[in-house]
Scaffold this active site. Structure first.
Site, short mmCIF file in Angstrom:
data_model
loop_
_atom_site.label_atom_id
_atom_site.label_comp_id
_atom_site.label_asym_id
_atom_site.label_seq_id
_atom_site.Cartn_x
_atom_site.Cartn_y
_atom_site.Cartn_z
N HIS A 1 23.15 32.70 35.50
CA HIS A 1 23.51 33.94 34.82
C HIS A 1 24.13 34.92 35.82
O HIS A 1 23.61 35.12 36.90
CB HIS A 1 22.25 34.54 34.19
CG HIS A 1 22.47 35.85 33.52
ND1 HIS A 1 21.76 36.97 33.86
CD2 HIS A 1 23.33 36.23 32.55
CE1 HIS A 1 22.16 37.99 33.12
NE2 HIS A 1 23.12 37.56 32.32
N ASP B 1 45.83 30.54 38.77
CA ASP B 1 47.13 29.93 38.47
C ASP B 1 47.60 29.14 39.68
O ASP B 1 46.93 29.11 40.73
CB ASP B 1 48.14 30.99 38.00
CG ASP B 1 48.45 32.06 39.03
OD1 ASP B 1 48.41 31.77 40.25
OD2 ASP B 1 48.74 33.20 38.62
N ASP C 1 28.74 36.38 29.75
CA ASP C 1 27.63 37.30 29.99
C ASP C 1 27.60 38.40 28.93
O ASP C 1 28.53 39.20 28.83
CB ASP C 1 27.77 37.92 31.38
CG ASP C 1 26.55 38.72 31.81
OD1 ASP C 1 25.68 39.02 30.97
OD2 ASP C 1 26.48 39.07 33.00
N MET D 1 43.84 39.76 36.52
CA MET D 1 44.42 40.51 37.63
C MET D 1 45.61 41.33 37.12
O MET D 1 46.55 40.78 36.55
CB MET D 1 44.90 39.58 38.74
CG MET D 1 45.47 40.32 39.94
SD MET D 1 46.29 39.23 41.13
CE MET D 1 44.93 38.24 41.69
N TYR E 1 40.97 40.70 44.11
CA TYR E 1 40.77 39.84 45.28
C TYR E 1 39.44 40.14 45.96
O TYR E 1 38.75 39.23 46.44
CB TYR E 1 41.92 39.97 46.27
CG TYR E 1 43.17 39.21 45.86
CD1 TYR E 1 43.10 37.87 45.50
CD2 TYR E 1 44.40 39.83 45.85
CE1 TYR E 1 44.23 37.16 45.13
CE2 TYR E 1 45.55 39.13 45.48
CZ TYR E 1 45.46 37.80 45.13
OH TYR E 1 46.57 37.11 44.77
N TYR F 1 50.48 35.97 37.20
CA TYR F 1 49.30 36.81 36.91
C TYR F 1 48.45 36.18 35.80
O TYR F 1 48.01 36.84 34.88
CB TYR F 1 49.70 38.25 36.61
CG TYR F 1 50.22 38.92 37.84
CD1 TYR F 1 49.35 39.53 38.73
CD2 TYR F 1 51.57 38.89 38.16
CE1 TYR F 1 49.81 40.11 39.90
CE2 TYR F 1 52.05 39.46 39.33
CZ TYR F 1 51.16 40.07 40.19
OH TYR F 1 51.62 40.63 41.36
N ASN G 1 45.59 34.51 36.42
CA ASN G 1 44.24 34.27 36.94
C ASN G 1 43.22 34.92 35.99
O ASN G 1 43.43 36.02 35.52
CB ASN G 1 44.11 34.90 38.33
CG ASN G 1 45.23 34.45 39.23
OD1 ASN G 1 45.41 33.26 39.45
ND2 ASN G 1 45.99 35.39 39.74
#
Length: 154
Positions: free
Chosen positions: A31, A39, A76, A86, A126, A144, A146
């Site tokens: 958890h 990518d 979650d 991102m 990051y 972009y 990710n």
């Protein structure tokens, strides 16, 4: 020895996109652990230096992999936005149509729908990657693309 695809197919209702290594990692995660689907341009190995696991899913699109993972992986519920993307820096003119596809996939598996998804400024993203449990380097060519997922309770 079976290939990853053959091994995954031997289990009912498990996507063949989920290799045995990916299944092991998402099962090991607890958890509030996070995983990034990076990518093709994402520097996953740089963040592996912080102890994270790096897996490869070459040739696999991130949207398809996200869908396969969320069939097994609860987001979650205690985190307002357990899915992070991102942000594109303000000085870049990059379109991100894949974000809508991600939100559509998330909505299939989480009642919060697109509200479960947020963006995080590039350098902050990051920085958050330093605490990630694992990265899956996909073959996704969209920029972009990710996506960071925080695991919930099964």
């Amino acid at each position: 020895m079976l290939s990853f695809k053959e091994a995954s197919i031997l289990l009912k209702k498990i996507s063949p996109l989920l290799s045995p290594d990916i299944l092991k990692v998402i099962a090991e995660m607890g958890h509030q652990d996070s995983i990034v689907l990076g990518d093709a341009n994402f520097p996953a190995q740089r963040y592996a230096k912080h102890g994270a696991i790096v897996l490869r899913a070459d040739g696999v699109g991130a949207t398809e992999l996200l869908d396969a993972i969320l069939q097994l992986f609860p987001l979650d519920e205690y985190k307002e936005q357990p899915v992070l993307l991102m942000e594109v820096p303000a000085d870049q003119q990059v379109k991100t149509p894949i974000w809508k596809a991600y939100k559509d996939v998330v909505a299939k598996y989480d009642d919060r729908g697109a509200d479960a998804v947020a963006t995080l400024e590039r350098s902050a993203y990051y920085e958050a990657c330093k605490d990630v449990y694992a990265f899956i380097q996909t073959g996704e060519t969209a920029l972009y693309a990710n996506v960071m997922l925080t695991k919930g309770i099964v």
